[in-house]
Design a protein around this motif. Structure first.
Motif, PDB file in Angstrom:
ATOM      1  N   ALA A 184      -9.912 -83.779  35.358  1.00 13.02           N
ATOM      2  CA  ALA A 184      -9.331 -84.447  34.190  1.00 13.02           C
ATOM      3  C   ALA A 184     -10.386 -84.818  33.153  1.00 13.02           C
ATOM      4  CB  ALA A 184      -8.579 -85.701  34.633  1.00 13.02           C
ATOM      5  N   HIS A 185     -11.645 -84.425  33.392  1.00 14.42           N
ATOM      6  CA  HIS A 185     -12.765 -84.738  32.493  1.00 14.42           C
ATOM      7  C   HIS A 185     -12.921 -86.245  32.308  1.00 14.42           C
ATOM      8  CE1 HIS A 185     -12.970 -80.469  31.591  1.00 14.42           C
ATOM      9  NE2 HIS A 185     -11.678 -80.481  31.260  1.00 14.42           N
ATOM     10  N   ALA A 186     -12.829 -86.952  33.430  1.00 11.59           N
ATOM     11  CA  ALA A 186     -12.967 -88.409  33.442  1.00 11.59           C
ATOM     12  C   ALA A 186     -14.092 -88.789  34.402  1.00 11.59           C
ATOM     13  CB  ALA A 186     -11.653 -89.056  33.872  1.00 11.59           C
ATOM     14  N   PRO A 187     -14.579 -90.035  34.339  1.00 14.98           N
ATOM     15  CA  PRO A 187     -15.620 -90.467  35.281  1.00 14.98           C
ATOM     16  C   PRO A 187     -15.141 -90.346  36.720  1.00 14.98           C
ATOM     17  CG  PRO A 187     -15.385 -92.051  33.490  1.00 14.98           C
ATOM     18  CD  PRO A 187     -14.246 -91.088  33.360  1.00 14.98           C
ATOM     19  N   ALA A 212      -2.252 -96.449  33.767  1.00 16.22           N
ATOM     20  CA  ALA A 212      -1.821 -95.952  32.469  1.00 16.22           C
ATOM     21  C   ALA A 212      -2.505 -96.740  31.337  1.00 16.22           C
ATOM     22  CB  ALA A 212      -0.298 -96.090  32.354  1.00 16.22           C
ATOM     23  N   PRO A 213      -2.980 -96.011  30.311  1.00 16.12           N
ATOM     24  CA  PRO A 213      -3.147 -94.560  30.251  1.00 16.12           C
ATOM     25  C   PRO A 213      -4.134 -94.093  31.323  1.00 16.12           C
ATOM     26  CG  PRO A 213      -3.422 -95.555  28.068  1.00 16.12           C
ATOM     27  CD  PRO A 213      -3.439 -96.674  29.066  1.00 16.12           C
ATOM     28  N   LYS A 214      -3.945 -92.869  31.796  1.00 17.58           N
ATOM     29  CA  LYS A 214      -4.708 -92.414  32.963  1.00 17.58           C
ATOM     30  C   LYS A 214      -6.211 -92.392  32.701  1.00 17.58           C
ATOM     31  CE  LYS A 214      -3.048 -89.177  35.725  1.00 17.58           C
ATOM     32  NZ  LYS A 214      -2.684 -87.860  36.301  1.00 17.58           N
ATOM     33  N   HIS A 215      -6.634 -91.863  31.552  1.00 14.21           N
ATOM     34  CA  HIS A 215      -8.070 -91.757  31.296  1.00 14.21           C
ATOM     35  C   HIS A 215      -8.720 -93.131  31.169  1.00 14.21           C
ATOM     36  CE1 HIS A 215      -9.473 -87.519  30.529  1.00 14.21           C
ATOM     37  NE2 HIS A 215      -8.202 -87.344  30.859  1.00 14.21           N
ATOM     38  N   ALA A 216      -8.059 -94.031  30.485  1.00 19.86           N
ATOM     39  CA  ALA A 216      -8.620 -95.386  30.348  1.00 19.86           C
ATOM     40  C   ALA A 216      -8.701 -96.068  31.706  1.00 19.86           C
ATOM     41  CB  ALA A 216      -7.760 -96.201  29.387  1.00 19.86           C
ATOM     42  N   ALA A 217      -7.680 -95.868  32.537  1.00 23.42           N
ATOM     43  CA  ALA A 217      -7.694 -96.463  33.873  1.00 23.42           C
ATOM     44  C   ALA A 217      -8.828 -95.874  34.714  1.00 23.42           C
ATOM     45  CB  ALA A 217      -6.349 -96.239  34.561  1.00 23.42           C
ATOM     46  N   LEU A 218      -9.061 -94.574  34.615  1.00 25.73           N
ATOM     47  CA  LEU A 218     -10.135 -93.946  35.383  1.00 25.73           C
ATOM     48  C   LEU A 218     -11.505 -94.470  34.962  1.00 25.73           C
ATOM     49  CD1 LEU A 218      -8.803 -90.278  35.578  1.00 25.73           C
ATOM     50  CD2 LEU A 218      -9.271 -91.782  37.521  1.00 25.73           C
ATOM     51  N   HIS A 219     -11.691 -94.740  33.689  1.00 28.96           N
ATOM     52  CA  HIS A 219     -12.951 -95.338  33.234  1.00 28.96           C
ATOM     53  C   HIS A 219     -13.128 -96.725  33.857  1.00 28.96           C
ATOM     54  CE1 HIS A 219     -14.721 -92.686  30.113  1.00 28.96           C
ATOM     55  NE2 HIS A 219     -13.498 -92.189  30.054  1.00 28.96           N
ATOM     56  N   GLN A 220     -12.054 -97.490  33.922  1.00 32.10           N
ATOM     57  CA  GLN A 220     -12.146 -98.834  34.488  1.00 32.10           C
ATOM     58  C   GLN A 220     -12.372 -98.788  35.998  1.00 32.10           C
ATOM     59  OE1 GLN A 220      -8.742-101.637  34.049  1.00 32.10           O
ATOM     60  NE2 GLN A 220     -10.219-102.775  32.815  1.00 32.10           N
TER      61      GLN A 220
END
Length: 392
Positions: A85-88, A309-317
């Motif tokens: 997903a190109h996330a951390p 949600a949003p998924k990318h913001a949650a993955l960063h956190q």
């Protein structure tokens, strides 16, 4: 122990009639440090072994029982999902030997390998669990999420804690017992050099039969009592959290579905797993033409119910707050064969390296979350697994 014993194959979601007739033919694996294009490489590997999944809508022309290849087990870690997903990808895994993606191709056999003789195994003992965070630090992370929600950074974030315990003996019988827990739709095991995992997950990440996609997100938990059921049915907070994830999953499916085909077939149904009630919805869609396995994994991994949600913001956190990687948990595990794919979300999952057992549990955090209650909910989810793993 330097190596883990290998036992009868018991892959979650494998065909019931084939499950004890499988023999491993070959495997492919990938670690985060390998880089490259893992989803594309996975497709290529499977196609080379009679499992062409470049177009999931293409019907198979060979009957299952006449093919030499039965199917393949597929495991995708939460970290691999974040990578796709190109996330951390979060903190390092506590089980470095466990790959981030594993695909194991199986053939049929009439002479399966017999299980290890119980009399040859060392006695099973499990030591004390050491958590990766205390209730206080867990609660502090929950408050941090609530602050981010108040600032509009996220609407919901799923936080997961980890614990590990030393063991002696063979961990595979204990991991195998997890699959017998009530409600374990994806009960089973997977093993490799220096690692083994056992799954008791009730949650469908993605299932494909013919051209139909289905996901069944679970969000919302209460004790399996009449009062608990009533509380879950009437909780405004739990229902709002659940519907938020349903909307996220609808969006994920829309990325790989024919336009206008995404439907919510069952909303907020109450199901039982062990001693807990959980709220589950069913969302389905028709596959888009030309969709391949790589496209599917990039769209749906990691699962929305264990990210937020949003998924990318949650993955960063998540990457900022969780002190230990999710390892074998919160990823995908199941079975692939032409015309059918069934992957469970690896919640209620434990894993072993050569010295320790590892276990994860958590929950979704919203503005209305009470830190004390969330810490208790994570402990309640882990309790049946701990009890089962401890049993000799």
């Amino acid at each position: 122990m330097e190596t883990l014993p290998q036992r009868l194959i018991d892959v979650p979601a494998a065909p019931v009639n084939c499950r004890h007739r499988l023999t491993e033919h070959t495997r492919w694996q990938w670690h985060l440090t390998d880089g490259g294009n893992p989803a594309g490489d996975l497709e290529t590997f499977l196609a080379a072994h009679d499992l062409s999944l470049h177009d999931l809508t293409r019907p198979t022309t060979t009957h299952h029982h006449t093919r030499r290849t039965c199917g393949a087990a597929l495991y995708v870690s939460a970290a691999a999902g974040a990578h796709l997903a190109h996330a951390p990808t979060g903190a390092p895994t506590p089980i470095p030997a466990l790959p981030d993606i594993v695909a194991i191709v199986y053939h049929h056999t009439d002479t399966p390998t017999p299980p290890t003789n119980p009399t040859t195994r060392r006695p099973w003992t499990l030591g004390d669990w050491t958590p990766s965070w205390t209730p206080t630090t867990h609660a502090h992370a929950i408050d941090t999420v609530r602050t981010a929600i108040s600032h509009g950074t996220v609407y919901q974030t799923n936080l997961v804690g980890h614990a590990s315990a030393p063991y002696t003996g063979d961990p595979l019988p204990a991991l195998t017992r997890l699959g017998a827990l009530p409600g374990a739709r994806y009960g089973g095991t997977l093993t490799g050099p220096g690692w083994a995992l056992g799954c008791a997950s009730p949650e469908t990440l993605i299932e494909i039969t013919g051209t139909r996609l289905t996901t069944r997100p679970i969000k919302g938990t209460r004790p399996a009592t009449p009062t608990g059921r009533h509380d879950l049915l009437t909780s405004t907070k739990e229902r709002a959290e659940h519907i938020m994830i349903v909307d996220l999953e609808r969006n994920d499916l829309a990325r790989v579905a024919r336009t206008g085909t995404v439907t919510v077939d069952d909303l907020y149904a109450i199901r039982r797993w062990c001693n807990l009630w959980q709220a589950e919805s069913t969302i389905s869609a028709t596959l888009a033409d030309g969709l391949g396995l790589a496209d599917l994994l990039r769209a749906i991994c990691p699962g929305g119910s264990v990210t937020g949600a949003p998924k990318h913001a949650a993955l960063h956190q998540i990457a900022t707050l969780e002190p230990v990687g999710r390892g074998a948990s919160m990823g995908a595990l199941g079975w692939i064969t032409p015309g059918h794919l069934d992957l469970g979300l690896t919640i209620r999952t434990a894993a072993a390296d050569t010295h320790r057992l590892h276990l994860w549990a958590g929950g979704g955090i919203t503005w209305h979350s009470d830190p004390t209650a969330e810490v208790a909910e994570a402990a309640a989810k882990a309790a049946p697994l701990r009890a089962t793993l401890t049993t000799a």
